[in-house]
Design a protein around this motif. Structure first.
Motif, short mmCIF file in Angstrom:
data_model
loop_
_atom_site.label_atom_id
_atom_site.label_comp_id
_atom_site.label_asym_id
_atom_site.label_seq_id
_atom_site.Cartn_x
_atom_site.Cartn_y
_atom_site.Cartn_z
N ILE A 269 12.90 38.61 18.87
CA ILE A 269 12.47 39.43 19.99
C ILE A 269 13.50 39.40 21.12
CG2 ILE A 269 10.66 39.81 21.71
CD1 ILE A 269 8.67 38.58 19.86
N LEU A 280 5.74 40.73 27.25
CA LEU A 280 5.90 40.73 25.79
C LEU A 280 4.61 40.39 25.05
CD1 LEU A 280 9.42 39.07 25.45
CD2 LEU A 280 8.84 41.49 25.32
N THR A 283 3.60 42.85 22.26
CA THR A 283 4.42 42.69 21.06
C THR A 283 3.96 41.49 20.24
OG1 THR A 283 6.34 43.69 22.13
CG2 THR A 283 6.77 42.29 20.22
#
Length: 293
Positions: A269, A280, A283
């Motif tokens: 990532i 994040l 994700t």
């Protein structure tokens, strides 16, 4: 928050989110960090996607059992390891990662859960790997996040990150909270936020300030050795997540883990360090939901 006996010697503080009828996801935290580091909002986001989320304090941390009867001087321990005096180092530390893995299974058993998806971050990733290796029949899937295999040549820390990790922290609340800003050295370069680090440090200090457990957890990590050979034979579905900004456990630690575990999926990532910035979370949650589906 509740506390439950998981063995004759260990009680763990834990908290759960979501419907107990949903697939269970056990979140295992890392070195010296309380379960608060799995942010409550992150846990609820994952629970809202149909997962029964359980976070807990490892032994020697937070509100779980402390091993005060086994004091370990970190300086003496590091000196023994550095000089190759393993008998002295082994005698200092009362448990290993395998014992901490047993704590996780003990918690699941106490909650009436036979099998679970296990997600570990940093040292928690090492514990999660050990859980999958020691009792694969109880691990539905493994997610190893920002972690490594225990091989010293992979996942190396930068000198700056290592200095912060092992550097002394002030014992007073104000100094402890202010010193948390040093952890920006391994945070996401784009999303790292000193205010977030101070907030977590303040909450952790107020809940359970306990620096004595750090040396024992460090010893458990170092003395448990490499899992490389065992990981080559692991047959649990595995997702490896690592941030490309991670300077505490370098991305090579995650890459090596994924290389060793048969059919492992690797998710690297960008803009993620040795942290889980809020930006994040979507994700990360998407990846966990897909892997545990």
């Amino acid at each position: 928050m509740s506390i439950v006996d998981v063995s004759a010697d260990v009680s763990l503080a834990y908290e759960s989110f979501g419907d107990p009828g949903d697939p269970p996801v056990l979140l295992v935290m890392g070195f010296g960090a309380q379960m608060l580091a799995w942010h409550e909002d992150f846990c609820r986001m994952l629970a809202d996607r149909g997962r029964h989320v359980i976070r807990y304090d490892n032994r020697d941390c937070g509100l779980s059992t402390k091993f005060d009867r086994h004091p370990v001087d970190m300086g003496e321990f590091i000196a023994a390891v550095s000089s190759g005096d393993l008998p002295t180092a082994l005698a200092m530390v009362p448990y290993r990662l395998l014992d901490m893995a047993g704590d996780g299974f003990g918690l699941l058993t106490a909650l009436g859960i036979e099998r679970a998806h296990v997600v570990g971050a940093s040292m928690g990733g090492m514990i999660a790997q050990t859980m999958a290796l020691s009792s694969p029949e109880r691990v539905l899937t493994l997610t190893s996040m920002m972690s490594s295999t225990g091989e010293r040549e992979y996942g190396r820390s930068s000198p700056e990150a290592q200095a912060v990790l092992f550097g002394p922290k002030p014992a007073d609340r104000e100094g402890y909270v202010a010193a948390a800003e040093r952890e920006l050295v391994w945070a996401s370069r784009r999303y790292g936020d000193a205010a977030v680090l101070r907030e977590l440090a303040a909450a952790s200090y107020d809940r359970a300030y306990y620096p004595a457990g750090i040396a024992r957890q460090l010893g458990a990590m170092i003395l448990s050795g490499s899992r490389a050979d065992a990981l080559r034979g692991l047959r649990v579905p595995t997702l490896v997540i690592h941030g490309l900004d991670d300077t505490l456990i370098g991305p090579s630690g995650g890459k090596r883990t994924a290389d060793l575990v048969p059919d492992a999926e690797l998710l690297l990532i960008p803009d993620m360090g040795h942290d889980r910035p809020r930006e994040l979370w979507p994700t990360l949650v998407d990846a966990l939901v897909a892997h545990t589906g």
